[in-house]
Design an enzyme around this catalytic site. Sequence first.
Site, PDB file in Angstrom:
ATOM      1  N   GLY A  85      44.027  15.123  -6.305  1.00 32.41           N
ATOM      2  CA  GLY A  85      45.159  14.495  -5.641  1.00 32.41           C
ATOM      3  C   GLY A  85      45.367  13.026  -5.943  1.00 32.41           C
ATOM      4  O   GLY A  85      46.121  12.361  -5.229  1.00 32.41           O
ATOM      5  N   CYS A  90      35.797  26.132 -11.914  1.00 37.90           N
ATOM      6  CA  CYS A  90      36.949  26.972 -12.248  1.00 37.90           C
ATOM      7  C   CYS A  90      36.838  28.331 -11.553  1.00 37.90           C
ATOM      8  O   CYS A  90      35.825  29.015 -11.700  1.00 37.90           O
ATOM      9  CB  CYS A  90      37.032  27.157 -13.763  1.00 37.90           C
ATOM     10  SG  CYS A  90      38.387  28.246 -14.231  1.00 37.90           S
ATOM     11  N   HIS A  96      35.581  18.067  -7.181  1.00 39.78           N
ATOM     12  CA  HIS A  96      36.948  18.366  -6.754  1.00 39.78           C
ATOM     13  C   HIS A  96      36.898  18.565  -5.236  1.00 39.78           C
ATOM     14  O   HIS A  96      36.193  19.451  -4.750  1.00 39.78           O
ATOM     15  CB  HIS A  96      37.432  19.631  -7.480  1.00 39.78           C
ATOM     16  CG  HIS A  96      38.830  20.014  -7.174  1.00 39.78           C
ATOM     17  ND1 HIS A  96      39.450  21.075  -7.793  1.00 39.78           N
ATOM     18  CD2 HIS A  96      39.749  19.502  -6.323  1.00 39.78           C
ATOM     19  CE1 HIS A  96      40.688  21.193  -7.330  1.00 39.78           C
ATOM     20  NE2 HIS A  96      40.879  20.261  -6.431  1.00 39.78           N
TER      21      HIS A  96
END
Length: 311
Positions: A196, A83, A154
């Site tokens: 995605g 994050c 990610h």
Amino acid sequence: MMERTDRHFRVLVRTLTRRSLLYTEMVMGRAVLDGRGERDMDFDPLELPLALQVGDNDPSRLARCAELAQARGFTELNLNCGCPSARVRDGAFGARLMLEPDRVATLVRAMKAATSLPVTVKHRIGVDEVDGYDDMLRFVDVVAEAGADAFIVHARKAWLHGLSPKENRNVPPLRPEEIFRLKRERPSLRIELNGGIESTDAVLAGLREGRVDGVMVGRGIYRDPMAFADVDARVFGDDVAPTPLRAVLETMVEHARRWVARGGRVHDVSRHVHGLFLGRPGGRKARRVLAEAGAAADVDTLRRAIDQVVV
Ligand SMILES: Cc1cc2nc3c(=O)[nH]c(=O)nc-3n(C[C@H](O)[C@H](O)[C@H](O)COP(=O)(O)O)c2cc1C
């Protein structure tokens, strides 16, 4: 996902897949310990298997979080190293931790010593200028040595300065090849792909030929939950039919009824059902019914909304 994967959305997802691992929103370690995180710690057993995701950088706090996670019945404890919000950056946790692999190793060791639950790490492929493949490999090697049970990556780097959290989820390009390479070069580690993925077909493409061990889906399932209604059959090989939309909607009405009986608001539940209306005849009308009622929605409003949808 913050503001997304709370207990109500997790109930929705559980109507579609029994097998997938679900995650809480990120909760701060301090909040877990001082009670402010109670909303995040409370769940219905039907949501299991469920990982508690924690954001923190202090080994003793994280060790206590690990004990609590186990005592509360979570399946897994996940440390957020992805994050990039300013709060997280300035507090030196989240994605900022990728710059300090040794510290993350210390955190993982502390959690592993405090629990027999799997301890996993969610991170980016890189942060700021530290974004080469070898940088990520070093991070993973150091943290794996400390005993991390899986790496959920990610496939986008994060910029700690200059991009908002939202931009950091869209602007840097996806680089999944680096995650596939990581799995090839570290075959004994559990490596999962994130970023995605919009459908079950995309999950299967990620998993093809053992390129990764797992796929994590964020926005895709929030935007269009029904796009993943066939994962138990197609990904896990179960002999089950996809749950029909009508059954998902009815479950959410019943869930809202139970939540209200416990003193909650229908809006807590209804705010998460919009994705079920995506592209369906009557879906726009259903959204309008909920939008007009806003926070004042009651169970009848939710019923009226779902009755607009032709299934
Ligand atoms: C609104 C929102 C909140 C998010 N909150 C979290 C979070 O609490 N913890 C986390 O690890 N990632 C969080 N993410 C990032 C997602 O988990 C994921 O890594 C990212 O969106 C890329 O995957 P996707 O394309 O499947 O969404 C959040 C994303 C969004 C859109």
